[in-house]
Design an enzyme around this catalytic site. Sequence first.
Site, PDB file in Angstrom:
ATOM      1  N   GLU A 212     -13.772  25.673   6.810  1.00 58.20           N
ATOM      2  CA  GLU A 212     -12.464  25.044   6.609  1.00 58.20           C
ATOM      3  C   GLU A 212     -12.544  23.527   6.761  1.00 58.20           C
ATOM      4  O   GLU A 212     -11.968  22.783   5.959  1.00 58.20           O
ATOM      5  CB  GLU A 212     -11.452  25.648   7.592  1.00 58.20           C
ATOM      6  CG  GLU A 212     -11.178  27.119   7.282  1.00 58.20           C
ATOM      7  CD  GLU A 212     -10.330  27.843   8.320  1.00 58.20           C
ATOM      8  OE1 GLU A 212      -9.763  28.891   7.987  1.00 58.20           O
ATOM      9  OE2 GLU A 212     -10.257  27.373   9.469  1.00 58.20           O
TER      10      GLU A 212
ATOM     11  N   ASP B 260      -7.802  24.459   7.014  1.00 58.06           N
ATOM     12  CA  ASP B 260      -7.210  25.787   7.132  1.00 58.06           C
ATOM     13  C   ASP B 260      -5.997  25.916   6.198  1.00 58.06           C
ATOM     14  O   ASP B 260      -5.866  26.894   5.464  1.00 58.06           O
ATOM     15  CB  ASP B 260      -6.804  25.984   8.596  1.00 58.06           C
ATOM     16  CG  ASP B 260      -5.994  27.231   8.826  1.00 58.06           C
ATOM     17  OD1 ASP B 260      -6.609  28.304   8.913  1.00 58.06           O
ATOM     18  OD2 ASP B 260      -4.756  27.145   8.911  1.00 58.06           O
TER      19      ASP B 260
END
Lengths: 220, 220
Positions: free
Chosen positions: B118, B48
């Site tokens: 991610e 992320d």
Amino acid sequence: MNERESISDKFSCLTGIKFKNADILVEAVSHRSFKKDVSYQRLEFLGDSLLSFFTSEYFYRKYKLFAEGELSKFRTSIVNRENLSHVFTQLNLSDLVFIDRKSFKDDIPESIKEDIMESLLAAVYLDGGIRAAKKMFKLIIKNSHSVPEEFFAKNQLQELSLGRYKSLPEFKTVESEEKEFVCRIYVNGKYCSEAQGKSKKECEKKAALLAFRKLEKEIQ
Amino acid sequence: MNERESISDKFSCLTGIKFKNADILVEAVSHRSFKKDVSYQRLEFLGDSLLSFFTSEYFYRKYKLFAEGELSKFRTSIVNRENLSHVFTQLNLSDLVFIDRKSFKDDIPESIKEDIMESLLAAVYLDGGIRAAKKMFKLIIKNSHSVPEEFFAKNQLQELSLGRYKSLPEFKTVESEEKEFVCRIYVNGKYCSEAQGKSKKECEKKAALLAFRKLEKEIQ
């Protein structure tokens, strides 16, 4: 010596990091109150996300048994206004900043110190690449408020025990007669440490730190 | 061929990226509903922040005249659930995922697709370093929803004009008799393009795109 060279030398003295292109360093330390068309804000945008990434990676690699929720808390302990402005002060960066000193008579506000720590990280990255930026990041970590050792003791003990004995340590915690808690830790089936505390959490942290130090000594 | 090798081969076919250590790839595509002790969540935490950094850098370098607020909007256009699950689908990653298919009968939920995009980026980074991760990031950008060309036309025209003539283009916009707007653009003092539209913004975007294309042709 002109202003650009002088600021680059000062920064190098304070951090050990040399800039090839001093213009980007000047941009990183320029608040919009000083000159209308130069400001650190774009660099701060980049530095903010770079710092978040470096900090995430740092804790991801350091604490392999922690879940993402805890890693996120550790990250916040570094990436927050109070800590970053503390790092700024520790590194003595105030003299470097181009800011309208009349508008900010006392000290530079915490929010600007935080922004400049981030914009500086981005500037170092753009000027010297990922390695230079990691050097700067190490300085940030080194000058950050430290997280108390007990906070990680339980985790570190678990990692050590898992690594050496392929088993997790056992925590046996009971409430004593004096309304205190006592925790005994067994590693690889054997008694290792003991501690008292006013709460279950407190005595477990203390006992874990003792056990961790004991096991660490055995390795050396 | 075992499961780890098979998934590594599939991923390589779909993305062109080869893993040295397939274990980390398996972790990146494992939802906690499949096996209790393997989950992508720690990798997703790292991915992320890496994706946010790459996206920030991408737009920072691409659009030099945009301020941080606009850069932030562009970043959000990439880093959001809807777009990342779209990229996941574009890359055909569904078959790779280890998930309890009984609990998720229809399709994999968008939130999990986003997480896995991610976590995969983090896995590629940990396995192959920053270069491999940038290759993966290029795939993400390539398969993202595109931002309409007009959106950037004004900015690109400004950059081109600044770079070549050291001056910004001039926009002259007036309301016509038919309640439409007309924008004429002058670059380096000379007439360059013209467009109509229902709003000031619309006709300026159109005219900027025409001017940009014209100037680009002149270079070639």
